[in-house]
Design a protein around this motif. Structure first.
Motif, mmCIF file in Angstrom:
data_model
loop_
_atom_site.group_PDB
_atom_site.id
_atom_site.type_symbol
_atom_site.label_atom_id
_atom_site.label_comp_id
_atom_site.label_asym_id
_atom_site.label_seq_id
_atom_site.Cartn_x
_atom_site.Cartn_y
_atom_site.Cartn_z
ATOM 1 N N THR A 164 -19.291 24.749 -55.990
ATOM 2 C CA THR A 164 -19.166 25.388 -54.659
ATOM 3 C C THR A 164 -19.121 24.610 -53.568
ATOM 4 O O THR A 164 -19.951 23.456 -53.282
ATOM 5 C CB THR A 164 -20.542 26.428 -54.406
ATOM 6 N N VAL A 165 -18.300 24.931 -52.543
ATOM 7 C CA VAL A 165 -18.260 24.083 -51.080
ATOM 8 C C VAL A 165 -18.565 25.148 -50.197
ATOM 9 O O VAL A 165 -17.964 26.219 -49.970
ATOM 10 C CB VAL A 165 -16.700 23.738 -50.929
ATOM 11 N N LEU A 166 -19.826 24.676 -49.637
ATOM 12 C CA LEU A 166 -20.144 25.674 -48.338
ATOM 13 C C LEU A 166 -19.648 24.858 -47.244
ATOM 14 O O LEU A 166 -19.879 23.869 -47.029
ATOM 15 C CB LEU A 166 -21.724 25.903 -48.197
ATOM 16 N N ALA A 167 -18.836 25.817 -46.437
ATOM 17 C CA ALA A 167 -18.281 25.350 -45.421
ATOM 18 C C ALA A 167 -18.678 25.882 -43.723
ATOM 19 O O ALA A 167 -18.835 27.028 -43.805
ATOM 20 C CB ALA A 167 -16.549 25.546 -45.392
ATOM 21 N N VAL A 168 -18.967 25.048 -43.131
ATOM 22 C CA VAL A 168 -19.381 25.380 -41.689
ATOM 23 C C VAL A 168 -18.341 24.865 -40.769
ATOM 24 O O VAL A 168 -17.841 24.038 -40.706
ATOM 25 C CB VAL A 168 -20.728 25.187 -41.379
ATOM 26 N N GLY A 169 -18.057 25.782 -39.623
ATOM 27 C CA GLY A 169 -17.284 25.164 -38.361
ATOM 28 C C GLY A 169 -15.914 26.195 -38.583
ATOM 29 O O GLY A 169 -15.619 26.850 -39.633
#
Ligand code: SF4
Length: 489
Positions: A436-441
């Protein structure tokens, strides 16, 4: 351009392949005889005893050629084999007429190494190589590249566990806009964009906090952090300090294997920023010259000099960074083969741990595409990549990750090269969708991966910083999707 379809449903593959030869043409798909154009490809699939008859005609700028072949296969395999044969015939005709033989053959997917890995599991290394070269018409050199990258990626993928994840932090701001850029990134040369940045960073810190709480609640292990953009280097040192501090407060970093900040433009590098990055244990950075040709830098709208790129790199070395990446691009406007070779030679002479060689992709939304300026043709770009590959290999670099984009000049590839043990794990984790890649922004796309079922779900953040700020409540609500995903298995 017109693509005529008779008797089949594999228009998608045919269209992708035509686009390899004519990346800037609008392709109109027509079922039947309607329409005339200077560039027309006709594909027919008709049933015959035990299989299908495939016929392809190409009428390109006054030159007409045709080919046909019979496909005999079981009912289960007939569609796929007919599709492959149609692609092979289009490839033969268009390569002949245009004088360009794409080295990736009929392969149009973005992850050739992933396909190579899957085929190797199914049919062994030799069988996979044979399928690439004989059926997909991939050149031996590119098939070998796919195999080398697949082996390197496999080792990195094995590090990932079902509860591990990476964090991607998006900084969609840049000092100026490069003419070939199609990303959503605001130039801070624009006063309105500059004004947005502080509020953007506040919301980003909030999102980091919310995401950290969710990761802790679910017991997820943070393996790698990647700051990308945009140009994260546009942040002032105190802004970087606050953001990196917010990450430390919000996440358990005890499992972290890698911390990367793609600083980006060389003109954003300062001693103070490097000090802050070191202070927060960032170990990998990217300083991207794209080219060491001053004329090209000016032409593509990058406001830095060749000298600045070299000095920034040396400064980072002096600050103790021993994992630095430099990006180069093959096929930039008005660059000759010699210009590109000289950039490769300069990058190698600096000896960064990673050199990523991209091929220019001419996306519709880029300024360069609109102006139609003279980018390299496929044959020239192919030669450039061959030179890079030979020089990098001879200088102790090995390819470890690769992806392709639509509209890349010559349907070529982007390859990450590194010295032994200097692979960027995040690049592989993200590309291979193994965790999983949790992306913010703004523009961030969270990819939720279940390794056991190969299920992948995505949660999209708003693309533009102003939407991200005004729609932040919605974004934090969407974050609940992370919990639902993990709690459902
Ligand atoms: S630095 Fe990268 S993101 Fe920024 S404008 Fe140039 S290509 Fe686009």
């Amino acid at each position: 351009m017109i693509l005529r379809i008779f008797g089949h449903d594999f228009h998608y593959e045919c269209e992708n392949l035509c686009r390899v030869y004519f990346p800037n043409e609008k392709i109109n798909i027509v079922y039947g005889d309607d329409g005339e154009d200077e560039k027309t490809v006709v594909t027919k699939c008709s049933p015959v005893d035990g299989g299908n008859l495939i016929e392809v005609e190409a009428h390109i700028d006054g030159v007409s050629k045709s080919e046909k072949a019979e496909v005999v296969a079981s009912e289960d395999e007939l569609r796929d084999k007919s599709e492959l044969k149609t692609a092979q015939l289009i490839f033969a005709l268009l390569s002949d007429i245009t004088g360009y033989t794409p080295p990736w053959g009929v392969l149009t997917g973005v992850r050739p190494s992933k396909l190579m890995l899957r085929l190797t599991e199914q049919m062994g290394a030799e069988g996979a190589m044979e399928y690439f070269t004989r059926d997909l018409l991939v050149s031996e050199e590119k098939a070998n590249l796919a195999q080398t990258v697949a082996a390197a990626e496999e080792k990195i993928v094995a590090l990932s566990e079902n509860n591990s994840f990476s964090l991607y932090v998006s900084i969609p701001f840049c000092p100026t806009r490069c003419s070939y850029c199609s990303f959503v990134s605001h130039s801070i040369a624009n006063a309105n964009a500059r004004k947005l940045l502080p509020e953007y960073l506040e919301k980003l810190a909030d999102e980091i906090k919310i995401t950290g709480e969710i990761a802790k609640e679910l017991g997820l292990k943070l393996e790698s952090i990647y700051f990308g953009g945009g140009t994260p280097g546009v942040l002032e040192a105190p802004q970087m300090d606050r953001l990196l501090g917010a990450i430390e407060k919000s996440f358990d970093l005890s499992y972290l294997r890698e911390y990367t900040v793609e600083v980006g433009r060389p003109d954003t590098v300062t001693p103070e920023k490097l000090r802050i990055l070191k202070l927060h244990n960032v170990e990998r950075i990217s300083i991207n010259p794209q080219t060491f040709n001053q004329k090209t830098l000016e032409l593509i709208g990058r406001n830095h000099s060749v000298e600045q790129a070299v000095k920034s790199y040396q400064l980072a070395k002096a600050y103790g960074f021993d994992s630095i990446n430099m990006d180069l691009i093959a096929g930039l406007p008005d660059e000759t083969f010699e210009d590109f070779c000289s950039s490769v030679d300069t990058a190698i002479s600096l000896s960064p741990e990673n050199i990523t060689v991209h091929t220019l992709a001419l996306k519709r939304s880029s300024e360069l595409n609109a102006s139609g300026a003279g980018v390299s043709g496929g044959n020239e770009a192919k030669k450039m990549l061959e030179y890079a590959s030979e020089r990098l290999t001879a200088s102790g670099y090995a390819p470890y990750y690769m992806y392709r984009q639509s509209k890349c000049v010559g349907n070529l590839e982007n390859v990450g090269w590194c010295k032994v043990g200097k692979e960027c794990l995040y690049n592989v984790f993200m590309m291979e969708e193994c965790h999983t890649v949790l992306a913010v922004g703004a523009g961030g796309v969270t990819k939720l991966c279940n390794q056991e079922t190969n299920n992948v779900e995505r949660i999209f953040n708003y693309k533009y910083p102003y939407e991200y700020i005004s729609g932040f409540d919605k974004i934090s609500e969407r974050k609940n999707g992370i919990k639902s995903f993990y709690l459902s298995y």
